[in-house]
Design an enzyme around this catalytic site. Structure first.
Site, PDB file in Angstrom:
ATOM      1  N   LYS A  22       0.802  -1.211  -0.056  1.00  9.17           N
ATOM      2  CA  LYS A  22       0.140  -0.016  -0.062  1.00  9.17           C
ATOM      3  C   LYS A  22       0.819   1.306  -0.028  1.00  9.17           C
ATOM      4  CE  LYS A  22      -3.994   2.000   2.567  1.00  9.17           C
ATOM      5  NZ  LYS A  22      -3.390   3.402   2.869  1.00  9.17           N
ATOM      6  N   CYS A  43      11.760  34.668  28.183  1.00  7.41           N
ATOM      7  CA  CYS A  43      11.969  36.068  28.620  1.00  7.41           C
ATOM      8  C   CYS A  43      12.068  36.201  30.086  1.00  7.41           C
ATOM      9  CB  CYS A  43      10.843  36.877  28.242  1.00  7.41           C
ATOM     10  SG  CYS A  43       9.076  36.655  28.854  1.00  7.41           S
TER      11      CYS A  43
END
Length: 667
Positions: free
Chosen positions: A117, A406
């Site tokens: 497949k 930060c």
């Protein structure tokens, strides 16, 4: 599970499956693994078998997924393309064989063809007297996309057959693993987005509006079905495969003709490991009854042939060491943990990272840096950590208290599992995340401006928000490593081309909390200009069907924020001018009316949506007391029931046609 519970779960599963069908077939961007999708599908099928009244014609179990996208002309297939039922264990495979075998009790073993497949994009090719006339994607199996010009650019697809016959050929367009890796390497060097896997690369290449781009991509084609009205051309699937080779097609060389189910299981077992030695992706095996006469006798269900099935390889799992936990900060400020692993081979690729989802998941798994962890992956989607060794105890990884980008103290909003950085205006990670999202396909769709380009532009101080993209020159891009003149021009032109987006895309791209594409569309329908949205009051916004208090407040907060005002002013200064609805208004017959469309109608839903908008009306995805009308086709489902309970007027197509012409109906 009682009937009410089954009904609720059925609707949940239908929605999930349809959403993932669209992600896979339409946008070539699967959100879950094949295995997880199959489990959802299997659960829905099981419920429908237990409660037959819940099986409706619009169920995914009755239809092939996918639909045609707007960039290509829709084409109706001459012969319907069906999907395949599948199993992921040998017991289910034997059950399929026994069901088929019952139809032929006098035969010992049935002849079967077993094929790999191929994980690519299914296509149908129509030839008239040996000449290629049409190439189309599968779409929903009935309507596909006309991609003939792109198909002609694939060298392994013959434009002229060796015989002057009229046939349809089906097969899989795929990209080899080596070509996929080469393409991603080139994209990295040029600052372009990378593809997730070979299937996505093949689908993205085949759906290029410029066929010259398709030609540059190394695509291939394996043929696996031959359809002809000449019944003497072949009597078995094996003979059809040989005919395909004679006609000039590549046929996968690993298909086998066997008798009985035992050789099938042996081949499935063999290829479960040997597939990783191939230069193309395969995620299972396809098993077909060999005799065409038997195929015709067995026929089809509403979505799949009874004479064929697929065996899906099970998701692979492997142990490795958790070397580190990386903290990622997204555009909304959510902090997400990612597992950094000792590199290990999994499903044919080297895996170095895996998802940990959130810190509650880390707590549940009881894991820390240093643990051996089991990871699972299927269909080349990002793997995830399943568990740790039972006997290991390295403690539990402690969630951070400060933003890794930060260093702002993190918060955890009530009722949510994620930790957030509240410093959204100055946190570098969030700023870069918003810029990346602004440029993404879902938002402004700026080709080439991916994470690596954004990172470099931000590091050099060339941009501080997404508005800054529009002040860049081609010379600015030349400052970035590995960006040559042509690539710089392409990046500049892509950004300039995005200056007149639809209002829906523009609103979506702003990354306003709680405002996704659907909500942005509802707002755009009501307020066609940016100025109108800015001036809208809370009361104006909550009048819109589908906009709740929180979303309305989020809109107000965004447009009242001083930093956001500066960004919007810059966008205006740089010439970014969002457009309102592209649907030309011809009448006010439906002015002030809201429609919900449900069920199967004679035309695509978009046809009726555009008709409603052209007559001054609006559409919504959900039924409420504010809904004026529900336009209902066949098998309308829960929206019909809700409209009935609320006393909303329900229209059929004839009623809708009368209303749209200004005539009255019996309400």
């Amino acid at each position: 599970m009682d009937f009410t519970q089954a009904q609720i779960r059925t609707e949940e599963l239908k929605k999930l499956i349809k959403e993932n069908n669209e992600a896979y077939y339409v946008y070539d961007n699967p959100k879950i693994t094949d295995y997880e999708y199959d489990e959802l599908f299997r659960e829905l099928k099981q419920i429908e078998e237990e409660f037959p009244l819940l099986r409706t014609s619009d169920s995914p179990t009755q239809n092939v997924g996918g639909k045609a996208v707007k960039e290509f002309k829709e084409i109706k297939h001459k012969y319907r393309l069906y999907s395949l039922d599948n199993s992921n264990n040998y017991e289910d495979l034997r059950k399929w064989y026994e069901r088929v075998k019952k139809e032929y009790p006098s035969e010992n073993d049935l002849g079967l063809v077993v094929e790999l497949k191929i994980d690519g994009l299914s296509c149908a090719l129509s030839y008239e007297k040996g000449e290629l006339k049409l190439g189309a994607t599968r779409g929903n199996g009935i309507i596909g996309e006309n991609i003939t010009e792109n198909i002609k650019e694939i060298k392994t697809i013959p434009q002229k057959l060796t015989k002057p016959i009229t046939v349809e050929v089906r097969g899989e367009v795929y990209m080899s693993v080596s070509s996929f890796e080469k393409l991603n390497e080139e994209n990295r060097e040029n600052g372009l987005r990378e593809f997730a896997n070979p299937r996505n690369a093949a689908a993205g290449s085949l759906r290029q509006l410029d066929s010259k781009i398709t030609a540059k991509r190394d695509l291939n084609f394996f043929a696996y079905t031959l359809i002809s009205e000449d019944k003497t051309l072949f009597r078995t699937h094996d003979e059809a495969m040989k005919q395909l080779k004679e006609l000039g097609f590549d046929v996968n060389p690993n298909y086998r003709l066997v008798e009985g189910i035992n050789p099938v299981i042996e081949l499935c077992s063999k290829w479960e490991t040997e597939r990783f030695n191939l230069d193309y992706a395969t995620d299972g095996m396809v098993i077909k009854i060999n005799e065409i006469a038997k195929q015709n006798e067995l026929g089809f269900t509403s979505r799949a042939p009874k004479w064929a099935t697929a065996f899906k390889f099970p998701p692979e799992e492997v142990w490795t060491k958790l070397e580190n936990i990386e903290l990622s900060v997204g555009k909304t400020g959510a902090v997400t943990p990612v597992a950094i692993l000792t590199p290990v081979q999994l499903a044919g690729t080297t895996v170095k990272r895996a998802s940990l989802h959130n810190f509650d998941e880390i707590e549940r798994l009881q894991i820390n840096i240093g643990n051996d962890v089991l990871i699972k992956k299927a269909a080349e989607i990002i793997p995830k950590v399943i568990k740790k060794r039972d006997y290991e105890d390295f403690g539990i990884y402690k969630a951070p208290d400060k933003c890794p980008s930060c260093e702002t103290p993190l918060i955890r909003p009530e009722g949510e599992v994620a930790l957030y950085c509240p410093n959204n205006m100055h946190c570098p990670a969030q700023i870069k995340g918003r810029i990346e999202y602004w440029a993404s396909k879902e938002a402004m769709d700026i080709d080439g401006v991916g994470s690596s380009v954004v990172e470099k532009l931000y590091e050099k101080g060339l941009i501080n928000d997404f508005a800054d993209l529009y002040k860049l020159t081609a010379e600015d891009f030349m400052q970035l490593d590995l960006v040559k003149e042509k690539s710089a021009d392409n990046l500049y032109n892509s950004i300039q081309a995005s200056k007149t987006p639809s209002m829906t895309k523009f609103l979506t791209a702003l990354s306003i909390k709680l405002i996704g594409k659907e909500t942005a569309d509802l707002i755009s329908n009501e307020f066609p200009t940016l100025e109108a949205i800015k001036n809208a009051s809370f009361e104006d916004l909550i009048k819109i069907d589908g906009i709740g208090d929180k979303a309305a407040q989020s809109i107000l907060d965004y447009f009242n924020n001083e930093n956001n005002k500066k960004i919007l002013s810059k966008l205006e200064e740089y010439g970014v001018n969002p457009k309102g609805s592209t649907v030309e208004k011809v009448s006010d017959i439906f002015n002030g009316k809201t429609f919900v469309i449900t069920g199967t109608l004679s035309q695509p839903r978009s046809f009726f949506e555009e008709k409603i908008k052209s007559l001054g009306g609006k559409t919504s995805s959900s039924v409420s007391k504010k809904t004026s009308y529900v336009l209902a086709g066949e098998n309308p489902g829960s929206k019909f029931d809700k409209a009935s309970s609320l006393g909303v007027i329900i229209l059929n197509e004839r009623d809708f046609s009368l209303l749209s012409e200004g005539q009255s109906i019996n309400e």
